[in-house]
Design a protein around this motif. Structure first.
Motif, mmCIF file in Angstrom:
data_model
loop_
_atom_site.group_PDB
_atom_site.id
_atom_site.type_symbol
_atom_site.label_atom_id
_atom_site.label_comp_id
_atom_site.label_asym_id
_atom_site.label_seq_id
_atom_site.Cartn_x
_atom_site.Cartn_y
_atom_site.Cartn_z
ATOM 1 N N TRP A 1 24.304 26.019 -17.034
ATOM 2 C CA TRP A 1 25.238 26.685 -17.941
ATOM 3 C C TRP A 1 26.511 27.064 -17.188
ATOM 4 N N SER A 2 26.389 27.358 -15.914
ATOM 5 C CA SER A 2 27.556 27.678 -15.098
ATOM 6 C C SER A 2 28.552 26.511 -15.095
ATOM 7 N N THR A 3 28.056 25.298 -15.012
ATOM 8 C CA THR A 3 28.934 24.125 -15.053
ATOM 9 C C THR A 3 29.719 24.097 -16.359
ATOM 10 N N ILE A 4 29.034 24.370 -17.456
ATOM 11 C CA ILE A 4 29.688 24.355 -18.770
ATOM 12 C C ILE A 4 30.708 25.489 -18.863
ATOM 13 N N ILE A 5 30.333 26.676 -18.442
ATOM 14 C CA ILE A 5 31.254 27.822 -18.509
ATOM 15 C C ILE A 5 32.523 27.535 -17.697
ATOM 16 N N HIS A 6 32.368 26.915 -16.551
ATOM 17 C CA HIS A 6 33.537 26.637 -15.713
ATOM 18 C C HIS A 6 34.401 25.504 -16.262
ATOM 19 N N LYS A 7 33.841 24.665 -17.116
ATOM 20 C CA LYS A 7 34.604 23.586 -17.741
ATOM 21 C C LYS A 7 34.946 23.903 -19.201
ATOM 22 N N GLU A 8 34.506 25.051 -19.683
ATOM 23 C CA GLU A 8 34.609 25.351 -21.111
ATOM 24 C C GLU A 8 36.029 25.248 -21.657
ATOM 25 N N ALA A 9 36.995 25.829 -20.992
ATOM 26 C CA ALA A 9 38.374 25.789 -21.502
ATOM 27 C C ALA A 9 38.852 24.347 -21.633
ATOM 28 N N ALA A 10 38.571 23.530 -20.641
ATOM 29 C CA ALA A 10 38.980 22.121 -20.689
ATOM 30 C C ALA A 10 38.223 21.367 -21.781
ATOM 31 N N ILE A 11 36.936 21.658 -21.931
ATOM 32 C CA ILE A 11 36.138 21.002 -22.972
ATOM 33 C C ILE A 11 36.677 21.370 -24.351
ATOM 34 N N ARG A 12 36.921 22.662 -24.565
ATOM 35 C CA ARG A 12 37.456 23.100 -25.866
ATOM 36 C C ARG A 12 38.802 22.436 -26.147
ATOM 37 N N ASN A 13 39.646 22.352 -25.141
ATOM 38 C CA ASN A 13 40.954 21.719 -25.313
ATOM 39 C C ASN A 13 40.791 20.236 -25.631
ATOM 40 N N ALA A 14 39.952 19.547 -24.874
ATOM 41 C CA ALA A 14 39.749 18.106 -25.079
ATOM 42 C C ALA A 14 39.161 17.798 -26.456
ATOM 43 N N GLY B 1 24.715 21.400 -26.136
ATOM 44 C CA GLY B 1 24.352 19.996 -25.981
ATOM 45 C C GLY B 1 24.958 19.395 -24.725
ATOM 46 N N GLN B 2 26.175 19.804 -24.394
ATOM 47 C CA GLN B 2 26.817 19.340 -23.161
ATOM 48 C C GLN B 2 26.027 19.785 -21.935
ATOM 49 N N GLN B 3 25.338 20.912 -22.051
ATOM 50 C CA GLN B 3 24.601 21.471 -20.919
ATOM 51 C C GLN B 3 23.367 20.658 -20.555
ATOM 52 N N ALA B 4 22.827 19.883 -21.469
ATOM 53 C CA ALA B 4 21.576 19.148 -21.214
ATOM 54 C C ALA B 4 21.608 18.472 -19.846
ATOM 55 N N GLY B 5 20.666 18.843 -18.997
ATOM 56 C CA GLY B 5 20.563 18.277 -17.660
ATOM 57 C C GLY B 5 21.493 18.915 -16.639
ATOM 58 N N LEU B 6 22.272 19.884 -17.061
ATOM 59 C CA LEU B 6 23.230 20.566 -16.187
ATOM 60 C C LEU B 6 22.977 22.066 -16.226
#
Length: 188
Positions: free
Chosen positions: A47-60, A40-45
């Motif tokens: 997948w590479s953007t999500i993968i590169h932010k994944e650790a921070a997203i999971r932590n947040a 859902g975070q990927q919508a309009g972005l």
């Protein structure tokens, strides 16, 4: 690198995702919820953007602990919106909270023992293995993702359209779209 990995763009994080997680059957409720939120975070972005932010997203998002995310209040949402390391979309953050509550409702209703049971009931617990020769044959959505999307929306989920649904189903291994000949492809 074979054509199967072309979408990884020689990116080590994308390659690791492809080789170790993408299209691998997942049966953990927390990880299923995490992947639904990440898609859902990927919508309009990308997948590479999500993968590169994944650790921070999971932590947040507290490791996507369903019971914690379901209790997020406006103060927590505002805190997340100020975090420059994640996707700062109010609608996407609210969707994660809403979706956590919807997962809880699925389990508490007694219709399914777990979110895992719910996700995999659409295929009677079986992985769908597509036999694709090239990336251009891979659909963005299909009849299954349309069905899953419709049912998720009926149950109160958001950011779960059929394209996101298809990516989710790939991401958690309900669908295996590794190209034929890819060493990561499931048997079948």
């Amino acid at each position: 690198m074979n054509e199967c990995c072309d979408w990884t763009k020689n990116d080590p994080l994308m390659l690791a995702y492809h080789d170790n997680r993408w299209c691998q059957p997942c049966h953990d409720d927390t990880e299923l919820f995490a992947m639904l939120c990440l898609e859902g975070q990927q919508a309009g972005l990308s997948w590479s953007t999500i993968i590169h932010k994944e650790a921070a997203i999971r932590n947040a998002f507290d490791g996507f602990d369903i019971s914690i995310v379901a209790r997020y209040n406006e103060q927590k949402i505002e805190t997340l919106l100020r975090n420059p390391e994640i996707i700062r979309s109010r609608a996407k953050i609210r969707a994660a909270v809403r979706n956590a509550k919807a997962v809880q409702q699925i389990v508490s209703s007694g219709e399914f023992k777990s979110f895992d049971d719910y996700v995999w009931h659409f295929t009677e617990g079986k992985q769908i293995v597509h036999h694709l020769k090239k990336l251009s044959e891979m659909p963005a959505k299909d009849e299954l993702s349309e069905t899953v999307s419709k049912d998720l929306k009926k149950r109160g989920f958001s950011f779960v359209g059929p394209v996101i649904g298809y990516s989710f189903l790939q991401g958690v291994g309900v669908i295996d779209d590794h190209l034929d000949g890819c060493p990561c492809k499931a048997e079948g």
